[in-house]
Motif scaffolding. Sequence first.
Motif, PDB file in Angstrom:
ATOM      1  N   GLY A   1      31.902 -10.943  25.811  1.00 34.01           N
ATOM      2  CA  GLY A   1      32.327 -10.305  26.830  1.00 34.01           C
ATOM      3  C   GLY A   1      33.804 -10.545  27.274  1.00 34.01           C
ATOM      4  N   ASP A   2      33.789 -11.900  27.336  1.00 41.84           N
ATOM      5  CA  ASP A   2      34.980 -12.379  27.799  1.00 41.84           C
ATOM      6  C   ASP A   2      36.427 -11.951  27.135  1.00 41.84           C
ATOM      7  OD1 ASP A   2      36.641 -13.928  29.810  1.00 41.84           O
ATOM      8  OD2 ASP A   2      36.282 -15.674  29.020  1.00 41.84           O
ATOM      9  N   ILE A   3      36.314 -12.454  25.706  1.00 39.21           N
ATOM     10  CA  ILE A   3      37.301 -12.421  24.783  1.00 39.21           C
ATOM     11  C   ILE A   3      37.024 -11.400  23.719  1.00 39.21           C
ATOM     12  CG2 ILE A   3      38.403 -14.648  25.500  1.00 39.21           C
ATOM     13  CD1 ILE A   3      37.131 -15.797  22.874  1.00 39.21           C
TER      14      ILE A   3
ATOM     15  N   ALA B   1      34.267   5.305  11.682  1.00 40.81           N
ATOM     16  CA  ALA B   1      34.146   6.655  11.363  1.00 40.81           C
ATOM     17  C   ALA B   1      34.969   7.042  10.137  1.00 40.81           C
ATOM     18  CB  ALA B   1      34.107   7.409  12.311  1.00 40.81           C
ATOM     19  N   GLU B   2      36.336   6.803  10.165  1.00 38.22           N
ATOM     20  CA  GLU B   2      37.180   7.295   9.330  1.00 38.22           C
ATOM     21  C   GLU B   2      37.028   6.629   7.907  1.00 38.22           C
ATOM     22  OE1 GLU B   2      38.434   7.725  13.418  1.00 38.22           O
ATOM     23  OE2 GLU B   2      37.767   5.973  12.331  1.00 38.22           O
ATOM     24  N   GLY B   3      36.152   5.628   7.737  1.00 41.07           N
ATOM     25  CA  GLY B   3      36.218   5.055   6.672  1.00 41.07           C
ATOM     26  C   GLY B   3      36.776   3.609   6.381  1.00 41.07           C
ATOM     27  N   ALA B   4      37.157   2.906   7.339  1.00 37.48           N
ATOM     28  CA  ALA B   4      37.762   1.664   7.553  1.00 37.48           C
ATOM     29  C   ALA B   4      36.798   0.927   7.685  1.00 37.48           C
ATOM     30  CB  ALA B   4      39.066   1.416   8.291  1.00 37.48           C
ATOM     31  N   ARG B   5      37.023  -0.478   7.361  1.00 39.95           N
ATOM     32  CA  ARG B   5      36.125  -1.639   7.639  1.00 39.95           C
ATOM     33  C   ARG B   5      36.967  -2.455   8.341  1.00 39.95           C
ATOM     34  NH1 ARG B   5      33.392   2.080   6.541  1.00 39.95           N
ATOM     35  NH2 ARG B   5      31.481   2.039   5.222  1.00 39.95           N
ATOM     36  N   GLY B   6      35.921  -3.310   9.191  1.00 37.30           N
ATOM     37  CA  GLY B   6      36.637  -4.370   9.971  1.00 37.30           C
ATOM     38  C   GLY B   6      35.966  -5.497  10.107  1.00 37.30           C
ATOM     39  N   MET B   7      36.599  -6.760  10.736  1.00 40.55           N
ATOM     40  CA  MET B   7      35.775  -7.890  10.921  1.00 40.55           C
ATOM     41  C   MET B   7      36.476  -8.455  12.318  1.00 40.55           C
ATOM     42  SD  MET B   7      35.588  -9.815   7.203  1.00 40.55           S
ATOM     43  CE  MET B   7      34.833 -11.183   7.933  1.00 40.55           C
ATOM     44  N   LEU B   8      35.605  -8.955  13.048  1.00 40.50           N
ATOM     45  CA  LEU B   8      36.032  -9.350  14.558  1.00 40.50           C
ATOM     46  C   LEU B   8      35.362 -10.895  14.609  1.00 40.50           C
ATOM     47  CD1 LEU B   8      36.229  -7.629  17.797  1.00 40.50           C
ATOM     48  CD2 LEU B   8      35.067  -9.912  17.554  1.00 40.50           C
ATOM     49  N   TRP B   9      36.193 -11.788  15.128  1.00 40.08           N
ATOM     50  CA  TRP B   9      35.550 -13.050  15.347  1.00 40.08           C
ATOM     51  C   TRP B   9      36.238 -13.641  16.686  1.00 40.08           C
ATOM     52  CZ3 TRP B   9      38.773 -18.226  14.344  1.00 40.08           C
ATOM     53  CH2 TRP B   9      37.969 -19.141  14.761  1.00 40.08           C
ATOM     54  N   CYS B  10      35.110 -13.960  17.558  1.00 37.55           N
ATOM     55  CA  CYS B  10      35.516 -14.537  18.732  1.00 37.55           C
ATOM     56  C   CYS B  10      34.959 -15.897  19.017  1.00 37.55           C
ATOM     57  CB  CYS B  10      35.361 -13.588  20.110  1.00 37.55           C
ATOM     58  SG  CYS B  10      33.749 -12.924  20.221  1.00 37.55           S
ATOM     59  N   SER B  11      35.505 -16.691  19.628  1.00 37.31           N
ATOM     60  CA  SER B  11      34.967 -18.050  19.697  1.00 37.31           C
ATOM     61  C   SER B  11      35.528 -18.749  20.985  1.00 37.31           C
ATOM     62  CB  SER B  11      34.913 -18.822  18.653  1.00 37.31           C
ATOM     63  OG  SER B  11      34.231 -19.988  18.684  1.00 37.31           O
ATOM     64  N   GLN B  12      34.897 -19.363  21.672  1.00 35.77           N
ATOM     65  CA  GLN B  12      35.228 -20.170  22.643  1.00 35.77           C
ATOM     66  C   GLN B  12      34.965 -21.950  22.613  1.00 35.77           C
ATOM     67  OE1 GLN B  12      33.400 -17.899  25.967  1.00 35.77           O
ATOM     68  NE2 GLN B  12      35.640 -17.551  26.717  1.00 35.77           N
ATOM     69  N   VAL B  13      34.491 -22.142  21.267  1.00 34.87           N
ATOM     70  CA  VAL B  13      34.188 -23.388  20.791  1.00 34.87           C
ATOM     71  C   VAL B  13      34.809 -23.931  19.355  1.00 34.87           C
ATOM     72  CG1 VAL B  13      31.854 -23.432  21.771  1.00 34.87           C
ATOM     73  CG2 VAL B  13      32.074 -22.809  19.529  1.00 34.87           C
TER      74      VAL B  13
END
Length: 383
Positions: free
Chosen positions: A200-202, A245-257
């Motif tokens: 939620g924060d970042i 939906a358009e077919g692209a793929r993604g990766m998301l990393w968030c960390s506060q440690v």
Amino acid sequence: MSEFERPIRLGMVGGGNDAFIGAVHRIAARIDGQFDLVAGALSSTPEKAQASGKALGLAPDRTYDDFKAMAIREARLKEGIEAVAIVTPNHVHMAAAREFLKRGIHVICDKPLTSTLADARKMAQAVEKSDALFVLTHNYTGYPLIRQARDMVVNGDLGDIRVVQVEYPQDWLTEAQPEDNKQASWRTDPARSGVGGSTGDIGTHAFNLACFVTGLTPESLCADLQSFVDGRQVDDNAHVMLRFAEGARGMLWCSQVAPGNENALRLRVYGSKSGIEWGQENPNVMRYTPFGEPTRLLTRAGAGAAGQPDHLTRTPGGHPEGYLEGFANIYLEAAECIRAGRTGQQSSKHVALPGLEEGMAGMRFIDACVRSSARNSAWVSLK
């Protein structure tokens, strides 16, 4: 000074003494001279609210002990506030915004939209019933090179988007924080922050940035959330895979440690023609690489700055701009929309303010991450 030119009368909820983000909002609102802070309910503690108002030079009768009293009185004053900045912990956003929206006062609200998806839906109803403007301060969308990246995607410079990589690591919550650390205490309390901690924060910032630049529609995700610090009740690290939906793929990393990281928001987008890479800690440079060609460095206000709206950059190329100016650009465009509304005109086409839609998307992202992780990282819908 004409009615159109005078500063917009601004109020603030939250952001009293020792509050980090309130000071950032006040600086951003002042940078272009578009707003004048004239009233505030700056703390839920009356003594602190009064002391904070005095420190900021607010008149005693415009310094309030609670936001509802402020909304009621300011709406009745001939020279009452026209807009309010809400810079409280997440769980207060909905109740505060609703009081001002129903009285026709424009709302500039810190992100995420609320602390829960249920409250977000109530917020959506309040926004839809009001004629007032609602702005969510996803400030990274105000950086000039991010606007240029968005234009490059729209213009087809990258071709069909295939891969999106976005990350936002910090390290400040690597260890348990003392109770008197105000910024840590509410962010790690699910009653005030919501069920999403780092997400939620970042994480919402990273998610919003990926969607803002690419224009892609997130369809589903799978998430693995962790609370590495003993006793922590919200996530402090998240790995998320995204399908668009358009077919692209993604990766998301968030960390506060993640020791060694301060505010290392980074976005990489790869298409069938080229790729771009941008980092928030050095926001005046973006790498652009057409396939099979040498990498080019695009700079804010420098050669190749086509697509960067002139109104979003204030200093010549080579002089750094960043966090405060990004926030200021949100306030600048909010002012343009408020002023346009006074005369029934349309704001200019370059305005790209985040609002309710982006806020709801962020809340669906948090909710989906929590649901997915609870089901052993199963794929879940974002709809």
